[in-house]
Design an enzyme around this catalytic site. Structure first.
Site, PDB file in Angstrom:
ATOM      1  N   GLU A  72      -6.722  -7.015  -2.728  1.00  0.00           N
ATOM      2  CA  GLU A  72      -6.296  -5.619  -2.623  1.00  0.00           C
ATOM      3  C   GLU A  72      -4.867  -5.560  -3.177  1.00  0.00           C
ATOM      4  O   GLU A  72      -4.677  -5.586  -4.384  1.00  0.00           O
ATOM      5  CB  GLU A  72      -6.413  -5.196  -1.163  1.00  0.00           C
ATOM      6  CG  GLU A  72      -6.238  -3.714  -0.932  1.00  0.00           C
ATOM      7  CD  GLU A  72      -6.275  -3.377   0.538  1.00  0.00           C
ATOM      8  OE1 GLU A  72      -6.787  -2.312   0.875  1.00  0.00           O
ATOM      9  OE2 GLU A  72      -5.757  -4.152   1.378  1.00  0.00           O
ATOM     10  N   GLU A 115     -11.542 -10.587   9.356  1.00  0.00           N
ATOM     11  CA  GLU A 115     -10.312  -9.826   9.619  1.00  0.00           C
ATOM     12  C   GLU A 115      -9.474 -10.640  10.585  1.00  0.00           C
ATOM     13  O   GLU A 115      -9.842 -10.797  11.749  1.00  0.00           O
ATOM     14  CB  GLU A 115     -10.648  -8.441  10.189  1.00  0.00           C
ATOM     15  CG  GLU A 115      -9.441  -7.603  10.553  1.00  0.00           C
ATOM     16  CD  GLU A 115      -8.403  -7.485   9.431  1.00  0.00           C
ATOM     17  OE1 GLU A 115      -8.676  -6.829   8.439  1.00  0.00           O
ATOM     18  OE2 GLU A 115      -7.312  -8.095   9.567  1.00  0.00           O
ATOM     19  N   GLU A 154      -9.839   3.191  -0.077  1.00  0.00           N
ATOM     20  CA  GLU A 154     -10.072   3.487   1.345  1.00  0.00           C
ATOM     21  C   GLU A 154      -9.136   4.575   1.874  1.00  0.00           C
ATOM     22  O   GLU A 154      -9.498   5.301   2.795  1.00  0.00           O
ATOM     23  CB  GLU A 154      -9.900   2.203   2.171  1.00  0.00           C
ATOM     24  CG  GLU A 154      -8.478   1.657   2.161  1.00  0.00           C
ATOM     25  CD  GLU A 154      -8.369   0.243   2.763  1.00  0.00           C
ATOM     26  OE1 GLU A 154      -9.298  -0.554   2.567  1.00  0.00           O
ATOM     27  OE2 GLU A 154      -7.349  -0.030   3.406  1.00  0.00           O
ATOM     28  N   HIS A 160      -7.709  -9.033   1.329  1.00  0.00           N
ATOM     29  CA  HIS A 160      -7.030  -7.760   1.607  1.00  0.00           C
ATOM     30  C   HIS A 160      -5.734  -8.039   2.364  1.00  0.00           C
ATOM     31  O   HIS A 160      -5.612  -9.055   3.043  1.00  0.00           O
ATOM     32  CB  HIS A 160      -7.944  -6.821   2.391  1.00  0.00           C
ATOM     33  CG  HIS A 160      -8.874  -6.083   1.471  1.00  0.00           C
ATOM     34  ND1 HIS A 160      -9.002  -4.714   1.471  1.00  0.00           N
ATOM     35  CD2 HIS A 160      -9.673  -6.545   0.479  1.00  0.00           C
ATOM     36  CE1 HIS A 160      -9.870  -4.366   0.524  1.00  0.00           C
ATOM     37  NE2 HIS A 160     -10.295  -5.454  -0.082  1.00  0.00           N
ATOM     38  N   GLU A 161      -4.767  -7.135   2.190  1.00  0.00           N
ATOM     39  CA  GLU A 161      -3.398  -7.345   2.701  1.00  0.00           C
ATOM     40  C   GLU A 161      -2.919  -8.733   2.264  1.00  0.00           C
ATOM     41  O   GLU A 161      -2.490  -9.562   3.074  1.00  0.00           O
ATOM     42  CB  GLU A 161      -3.317  -7.185   4.234  1.00  0.00           C
ATOM     43  CG  GLU A 161      -3.666  -5.792   4.716  1.00  0.00           C
ATOM     44  CD  GLU A 161      -5.169  -5.542   4.769  1.00  0.00           C
ATOM     45  OE1 GLU A 161      -5.913  -6.475   5.108  1.00  0.00           O
ATOM     46  OE2 GLU A 161      -5.600  -4.420   4.436  1.00  0.00           O
ATOM     47  N   HIS A 207     -16.982 -11.261   6.166  1.00  0.00           N
ATOM     48  CA  HIS A 207     -15.708 -10.576   6.388  1.00  0.00           C
ATOM     49  C   HIS A 207     -14.929 -11.272   7.491  1.00  0.00           C
ATOM     50  O   HIS A 207     -15.466 -11.498   8.582  1.00  0.00           O
ATOM     51  CB  HIS A 207     -15.964  -9.111   6.768  1.00  0.00           C
ATOM     52  CG  HIS A 207     -14.705  -8.323   6.943  1.00  0.00           C
ATOM     53  ND1 HIS A 207     -14.466  -7.526   8.037  1.00  0.00           N
ATOM     54  CD2 HIS A 207     -13.609  -8.234   6.163  1.00  0.00           C
ATOM     55  CE1 HIS A 207     -13.275  -6.960   7.906  1.00  0.00           C
ATOM     56  NE2 HIS A 207     -12.736  -7.379   6.790  1.00  0.00           N
ATOM     57  N   GLU A 233       0.840  -1.205   0.000  1.00  0.00           N
ATOM     58  CA  GLU A 233       0.000   0.000   0.000  1.00  0.00           C
ATOM     59  C   GLU A 233       0.876   1.255   0.000  1.00  0.00           C
ATOM     60  O   GLU A 233       0.993   1.961   0.996  1.00  0.00           O
ATOM     61  CB  GLU A 233      -1.002  -0.068   1.154  1.00  0.00           C
ATOM     62  CG  GLU A 233      -1.909  -1.282   0.965  1.00  0.00           C
ATOM     63  CD  GLU A 233      -3.057  -1.389   1.954  1.00  0.00           C
ATOM     64  OE1 GLU A 233      -3.553  -0.343   2.400  1.00  0.00           O
ATOM     65  OE2 GLU A 233      -3.453  -2.530   2.253  1.00  0.00           O
TER      66      GLU A 233
END
Ligand code: NOJ
Ligand code: CA
Length: 670
Positions: A462, A374, A468, A443-444, A372, A174
């Site tokens: 991602e 996380e 974001e 993501h990540e 989701h 990122e």
């Protein structure tokens, strides 16, 4: 099902084996433009060189490895060689295009270490759009288990070039893309994209990253780059035993930026679809309880501003069902948001979220729930609970899972996001997800390397600075996002989260809080026009594409009509015009409808779109969602226009793009 046992096969591939003792140590692309030549020095250093139209583009570059407690493998003799020609076309479950041509010439060179009996093979495939080569450690007695401490592969680029890159970091992609001469970069991620003065474009990356550490590129001197592998916590790079293949080291080679974007090299260097049944996998658009949390209006965790409540979730499901959106993401519906990685955080809903009621409602309305997970980088806990999680989700109709690995310093056990440990973990989750009919959005992640061909449930990820960042930082400029199609997106789809309409967040003024719970006073905003947000849905390809703004901002907004009509299950994609970092005009077809995305950097420009890709003798109904005449990303970002007219194959559409702007066009065959 077709009669073929391989679900992706269109016709019988053509394979020709040329097996002569005097096979030269070189191999060319089917169109003969690209050639890879090998040479060996007196001392046994084995090198490759790449030519395009007889010009050297990669000078002699070394190959080989260093190991823990074993001498290096860098001095060889050639003991055998074999050449193969392969011509195939296969059908992707989904993608930028459905039918993909896989046509290459291959050379397999068997090498023996000069000083021991250890064997190593090098397999190189040359396509019209670039090359790939990988090392293969065959079954042998001279070598069994081994630990790689350094991969010595070089990319000795023949001349300085303009290049586009993000700096290497073993735990994050990122970063802001930079552009410089090759000679100025230090240590970068792949894809590394380069352009020579002649207009030739190169991009170095890797394909089929499997049970190996991901590769970055370290500049040793001048324009000489060397592979650098993301380490284990113990500092070593790869732990393996024979037989073992490395990922493919790839160089995409294109005569212009459009061809570079159209390249299928990365997927072509992956194994065919391994899933016995892919009929449950399908491209989708989704919305979600997400952006409002990033804006600081709602929260993930329970409390007075909690986002994922039953009522709010049902309103999202209603909106999706009424507006041709197939799926809805809910973040923060699980208990223990503050305790990432615990079992509750994946399967126990918060007190104000009635999971079964929401799931039943979604099923009634034919809406897929995007779950989701996380993990916070707690891999051990996730692996411990993942089968329970996926089997529960499968029962509830949660057919897509967005996973997350927020842990900027690395996973809880000290391993890196991009090392071999992580690559093994991410793959394990892809395989388990397939077992429970779950599509993934990671993501990540570790970078995309085309494994979507082998595991078509690995939909999107991602793996770059996404939209974001606009909610809580200085954000992403239109210049930055204009580099993505030519770098990050060459690797595969991205969950960028486009489609924000309330560019300056004024609709939530006074309702936003920062992550400490204080009123948000910073003047964060999106740094493009609204029309460019529509264009991004086509330019930044994702088979599960998010319309990321909140439904209040979409309701009754005329521009939402584009998102409502968009079909992301594409049959074909063509780049109409492009220059790296400047602009891209891309046309994607779903059935009889073309969706065209036009995007520019912070320069305004006028696109002249020749419609020669349309069918002759057909009339098309064109809807144009464009920047208004005085739109500008900074001063007038939300000004847009909608026009309707009829067009035909000979027409040229002139479309004005504002600074930081874009356009989205629908051409519907009549
Ligand atoms: C970072 C992800 O990119 C974002 O989409 C997600 O909402 C947060 N992590 C929380 O998991
Ligand atoms: Ca992220």
């Amino acid at each position: 099902m077709t009669a073929c046992s391989n679900p992706e096969q269109l016709k019988k591939p053509k394979l020709t084996v040329i097996d002569r003792a005097n096979t030269p140590l070189s191999v060319s692309s089917p169109d003969n433009k690209i050639a890879v030549l090998f040479s060996i020095t007196e001392s046994g250093e084995f090198r490759y060189q790449v030519q395009h139209q007889q010009q050297v583009i990669v000078k002699k570059s070394q190959l080989g490895f260093e190991f823990l407690q074993q001498p290096a493998l860098t001095q060889f003799e050639v003991i055998a060689r074999q050449q193969v020609s392969y011509n195939n076309s296969w059908q992707a479950v989904w993608g930028e295009r459905k039918n993909i041509v896989e046509h290459y010439n291959e050379l397999l060179i068997s090498l023996k270490d000069k000083h021991s009996l250890r064997l190593l093979n090098l397999r190189v495939r040359v396509f019209n759009d670039g090359i790939g080569f990988r090392y293969e450690f065959p079954q042998q007695t001279a070598m069994q288990a081994f630990v790689i401490t350094d991969e010595k592969t070089e990319f000795n680029i023949a001349q300085d070039m303009q290049s586009w890159w993000i700096e290497a970091d073993y735990n994050s992609y990122e970063k802001i893309y930079q552009s410089s001469q090759l000679q100025q970069l230090k240590h970068v991620q792949t894809p590394l994209t380069m352009r020579a003065k002649s207009g030739l474009h190169l991009s170095i990356h890797e394909a089929a990253l499997t049970d190996y550490a991901s590769m970055s590129l370290l500049r040793k001197q001048g324009t000489l780059l060397e592979a650098e592998l993301a380490p284990w916590a113990d500092g070593t790079k790869v732990k393996a035993k024979v037989p073992f293949n490395t990922p493919w080291r790839t160089i995409q080679i294109a005569e212009n930026a459009s061809q570079l974007v159209e390249s299928d090299l990365i997927v072509n260097l992956n194994e065919p679809n391994k899933l016995p049944d892919s009929s449950w996998i399908r491209p989708m658009k989704f919305i979600g309880i997400w952006w409002e949390i990033h804006l600081g209006v709602h929260t993930w965790q329970e409390g007075p501003r909690h986002g994922a409540t039953t009522a709010h979730a049902m309103a999202y499901i209603d909106f999706a069902a009424q507006n041709n959106i197939q799926a809805v993401l809910f973040e923060g519906w699980n208990k223990g948001w503050e305790k990432w990685g615990t079992r509750e955080a994946y399967v126990v809903p918060t007190d104000d979220f009635d999971l079964h009621k929401v799931a039943n409602y979604a099923r009634e309305k034919n809406i897929v729930i995007v779950g989701h997970n996380e993990t916070g980088g707690n891999i051990a806990a996730y692996e411990q609970h993942v089968e329970e999680i996926f089997s529960l989700y499968n029962e509830l109709g949660i057919n897509v899972v967005k996973t997350g690995y927020v842990a900027e310093q690395g996973f809880a056990n000290g391993e890196n996001h991009h090392g071999q440990f992580a690559v093994r973990h991410y793959r394990k989750i892809v395989e388990l997800a397939a077992k429970y009919n779950i599509m993934l959005n990671v993501h990540e992640p570790v970078k995309a390397t085309g494994i979507r061909r082998t595991y078509p449930n690995m939909m999107t990820r991602e793996g770059a600075r996404g939209g974001e960042w606009n909610a809580w930082s200085e954000g992403n400029s239109a210049d930055y996002s204009m580099i993505l199609p030519f770098t990050r997106l060459l690797a595969g789809p991205m969950d960028y989260t486009p489609g924000i309409f309330d560019i300056d967040f004024s609709n939530f003024s006074g309702q936003r809080y920062d992550w400490s719970g204080n009123p948000q006073n910073a003047d964060y905003r999106v740094r493009t026009t609204l029309a460019r947000q529509l264009a991004n849905m086509l330019v930044l390809y994702s088979p599960i594409q998010m319309a990321a703004d909140v439904i209040e901002n979409y309701r009754a907004h005329p521009a939402f009509d584009f998102i409502r009509q968009l079909d992301v299950d594409f049959d074909d994609s063509q780049v109409l015009a492009a220059e790296v970092g400047e602009y891209i005009y891309i046309a994607r077809r779903s059935g009889k409808t073309w969706f065209i995305g036009l995007a520019t950097n912070t320069q305004s420009r006028t696109a002249q779109l020749s419609l020669d890709f349309l069918k002759a003798n057909k009339r098309y109904d064109a809807q144009l969602f464009t920047d208004a005449a005085d739109a500008h990303w900074q001063t007038n970002p939300e000004l847009f226009e909608i026009q309707r007219r009829e067009v035909r194959v000979n027409d040229v559409l002139e479309v004005k793009l504002a600074a930081g702007g874009g356009a989205a066009i629908i051409l519907q065959e009549k």
